[in-house]
Design an enzyme around this catalytic site. Structure first.
Site, PDB file in Angstrom:
ATOM      1  N   LYS A  69     -57.149 -37.713  25.155  1.00  7.40           N
ATOM      2  CA  LYS A  69     -58.476 -37.104  25.055  1.00  7.40           C
ATOM      3  C   LYS A  69     -58.362 -35.604  24.720  1.00  7.40           C
ATOM      4  O   LYS A  69     -57.436 -34.947  25.186  1.00  7.40           O
ATOM      5  CB  LYS A  69     -59.148 -37.264  26.429  1.00  7.40           C
ATOM      6  CG  LYS A  69     -60.641 -37.143  26.412  1.00  7.40           C
ATOM      7  CD  LYS A  69     -61.194 -37.434  27.808  1.00  7.40           C
ATOM      8  CE  LYS A  69     -62.191 -36.362  28.181  1.00  7.40           C
ATOM      9  NZ  LYS A  69     -62.704 -36.441  29.531  1.00  7.40           N
ATOM     10  N   LYS A  71     -59.563 -29.078  27.186  1.00  7.48           N
ATOM     11  CA  LYS A  71     -59.462 -27.633  27.103  1.00  7.48           C
ATOM     12  C   LYS A  71     -58.132 -27.128  27.646  1.00  7.48           C
ATOM     13  O   LYS A  71     -57.633 -26.085  27.234  1.00  7.48           O
ATOM     14  CB  LYS A  71     -60.623 -26.993  27.875  1.00  7.48           C
ATOM     15  CG  LYS A  71     -60.852 -25.572  27.427  1.00  7.48           C
ATOM     16  CD  LYS A  71     -61.890 -24.838  28.217  1.00  7.48           C
ATOM     17  CE  LYS A  71     -61.747 -23.355  27.933  1.00  7.48           C
ATOM     18  NZ  LYS A  71     -62.242 -22.527  29.019  1.00  7.48           N
ATOM     19  N   LYS A  81     -55.379 -33.519  41.718  1.00  7.99           N
ATOM     20  CA  LYS A  81     -55.462 -32.064  41.834  1.00  7.99           C
ATOM     21  C   LYS A  81     -54.570 -31.542  42.943  1.00  7.99           C
ATOM     22  O   LYS A  81     -54.067 -30.426  42.844  1.00  7.99           O
ATOM     23  CB  LYS A  81     -56.915 -31.613  42.064  1.00  7.99           C
ATOM     24  CG  LYS A  81     -57.766 -31.692  40.814  1.00  7.99           C
ATOM     25  CD  LYS A  81     -59.059 -30.912  40.978  1.00  7.99           C
ATOM     26  CE  LYS A  81     -59.915 -30.973  39.734  1.00  7.99           C
ATOM     27  NZ  LYS A  81     -61.253 -30.381  39.942  1.00  7.99           N
TER      28      LYS A  81
END
Ligand code: TRP
Length: 332
Positions: free
Chosen positions: A196, A199, A114
């Site tokens: 995977k 979103k 991140k």
């Protein structure tokens, strides 16, 4: 609460979940409520470790809360609440932070990822994110935590923090274990079935959102990437078909052998349409219940207010004991 094991889990307020979140996790939370005491939390405080639009965050938090209810979390059986409503999480987080090493947090792979992704905002909340997560879990002395692989390292850290606290101040915290469900299958992207379903995928056709309407769902499945032979069967190398079979199986309950015979001699077009219809029909009651709940703000408010009260009562007992253990003076 009765004497059952305690499950705690948190979910980010993204507003809607993907079919992957649903099949892999959220759908399995409802049935757990009979076997365990369950506490579920929409983690809006975790969400602000990356930039959020305040209006959207509030909306997404409400939507996520309603969606969890629509997916089968029963506020009579479980405690369902919004993280920022329960002050013990932040309070315990501070104490646990004083029992967590800088080096440990620096090794968290999610922090490394991140901070690369949000290089313009590597704030200290992003760094101490796993401490808050440990506080979420330990404020209830939870036994089991359903988490995906991406959160295993954080759960491991929560155990280490608990263990260190216990050594320093005397046995107190339960060491939480990961809860790995036997059922939840892993759902892959419809456009790149080696990845995977996520979103944040740039291609909207790769992802089914559980609030997508029937036409959208069918259209996305029609466009799903498959392979160049034409046999519906589960086999290595047929990632696209394997994924569709997994999805079809988890919404219909049919096993792979019966799916293979159902579609033998038929083309991929028929199969994709059948998967799309089965998924849309399966999600229909969730969509309907969500629409009902989100239109009834007064009822939702009652649910999350009561949820927060129960969560506070439960965690306050534990956090008060922690305050005593570390040597804070009793307030009353
Ligand atoms: N970090 C988790 C995630 O991103 C969400 C979360 C916050 C959580 N607190 C938790 C999960 C406590 C389990 C237990 O998915």
């Amino acid at each position: 609460m009765e004497d059952k094991k305690l499950i705690f889990s948190g979910i980010q307020p993204t507003g809607t979940f993907t079919l992957g979140n649903y099949i892999g996790a959220v759908r399995n939370w409802g049935p757990l409520q009979d076997e365990y005491n369950c506490i579920y939390c929409v983690v809006d405080m975790h969400a602000i470790t990356v930039k959020q639009d305040p209006v959207k965050l509030r909306q997404n938090t409400m939507n996520s809360y309603a969606l969890l209810m629509a997916c089968g979390i029963d506020v009579e059986k479980s405690i369902l609440f919004i993280q920022s409503h329960v002050k013990t999480h932040a309070e315990l987080s501070w104490i646990l932070g004083c029992n967590t090493q800088f080096g440990e947090l620096s090794r968290m792979t999610q922090f490394k990822d991140k901070s690369k992704k949000h290089a313009d905002d590597v704030n200290s909340g992003l760094f101490t994110y796993p401490v808050l997560m440990a506080a979420d879990i330990l404020a209830y002395n939870a036994d089991l935590v359903p988490v995906g692989v991406d959160q295993k390292q954080h759960l491991e850290l929560a155990r280490n923090i608990a263990q260190r606290f216990n050594q320093r101040y005397g046995d107190f915290f339960t060491l939480p274990e990961p809860y790995i469900s036997e059922i939840g299958a892993k759902v892959m992207s419809l456009q790149d079935p080696t990845k995977k379903m996520s979103k944040s995928d740039e291609n909207p056709n790769a992802v089914i959102l559980i609030l997508d309407d029937k036409d959208t769902i069918i259209r996305k499945f029609k466009r799903a990437v498959t392979d160049s032979d034409a046999e519906v069967c589960y086999r290595e190398g047929k990632d696209g078909i394997n994924n569709l079979m997994t999805i079809y199986s988890s919404v219909t309950g049919k096993d792979f052998a019966s799916i293979e015979s159902e579609f033998s001699g038929k083309g991929y077009g028929d199969f994709k349409l059948a998967v799309g219809e089965a998924v849309a029909d399966h999600l229909e009651p969730v969509r309907t219940e969500f629409a009902r709940l989100i239109a009834d703000k007064a009822y939702l408010k009652k649910c999350y207010t009561e949820g927060a009260e129960k969560a506070l009562r439960y965690s306050q007992r534990i956090v008060s004991k922690v305050y005593r253990k570390v040597g804070f003076v009793d307030r009353t």
